[in-house]
Design an enzyme around this catalytic site. Structure first.
Site, short mmCIF file in Angstrom:
data_model
loop_
_atom_site.label_atom_id
_atom_site.label_comp_id
_atom_site.label_asym_id
_atom_site.label_seq_id
_atom_site.Cartn_x
_atom_site.Cartn_y
_atom_site.Cartn_z
CB CYS A 185 -0.90 0.03 1.23
SG CYS A 185 -2.43 -0.86 1.03
CG HIS A 237 -5.53 1.46 2.50
ND1 HIS A 237 -4.89 0.79 1.48
CD2 HIS A 237 -6.39 2.33 1.89
CE1 HIS A 237 -5.34 1.21 0.31
NE2 HIS A 237 -6.24 2.15 0.53
CG ASN A 260 -7.96 3.62 -2.17
OD1 ASN A 260 -7.20 2.65 -2.07
ND2 ASN A 260 -8.82 3.95 -1.23
#
Length: 201
Positions: free
Chosen positions: A9, A110, A125
């Site tokens: 991430c 995240h 994202n």
């Protein structure tokens, strides 16, 4: 520091921000290891018999450096700086979010990027099947919603490297008729710009 489940991430977040394959998990792990070593040296100056040194430094498997420091150090290579969006210092500046260039958002493990490309904002994202267009009027509401959900938001300051998406979107505007979905919502759906969990143009 061992970058585990959050490492990809963080990597995708940085590469989406910079719009290129600039960082690998090994790069971020190396930065984390260097920061940990610097922290251990600072603690050792206070005495190796101290409780803090014994509990933290005797166990090298325990990470000391949080990922925001790793990301901050990684961005420093590019002359970029992280500033906490809701810090009193930043709020005093009274800057409208649409006048910024990019944001990095974090909740637990995240991390993801929101970036202006051309004259438009995009949610990059890596959990989405592709870039999500964010209107100027919705940007502040979106950031406020993320804060309510517990996200830490950082403003990116400095000159981002030139990229093809910036050049293309500088002369044309994107119209998005359908929002990208979360990965896994529809296994059959494919999207240009989504490769191996990365959301880039």
């Amino acid at each position: 520091m061992k970058l585990q489940e959050g490492s990809l991430c963080a990597q995708h977040c940085l590469n989406n921000l910079l719009q290129g394959e600039y960082f690998t998990p090994v790069d971020l792990s190396s930065i984390a290891h260097q920061l940990d070593e610097e922290e251990r040296m600072r603690m050792a100056e206070g005495g190796m018999a101290s409780e803090e040194y014994r509990t933290t430094c005797v166990h090298p498997s325990l990470p000391m450096t949080n990922k925001s420091k790793v990301i901050s150090n990684a961005l420093r290579v590019w002359g970029l700086e992280l500033i906490l969006f809701n810090s009193p210092e930043y709020r005093r500046l009274m800057i409208n979010p649409i006048n910024e260039k990019a944001f990095i958002c974090n909740y637990k493990e995240h991390w993801f990027t929101i970036r202006k490309l051309g004259q438009q904002w995009f949610n990059l994202n890596s959990l989405l099947t592709g870039p999500e267009l964010i209107s100027d009027t919705y940007l502040a509401l979106f950031l406020a919603q993320l804060q309510q959900e517990g996200y830490s938001i950082f403003v990116i300051r400095g000159n981002l490297p030139e990229c093809e998406a910036e050049q293309i979107l500088g002369i044309m505007r994107v119209h998005q008729h359908q929002r990208p979905r979360l990965i896994g919502e529809d296994e059959a759906q494919t999207s240009v710009g989504y490769v191996c969990g990365k959301t880039m143009f």
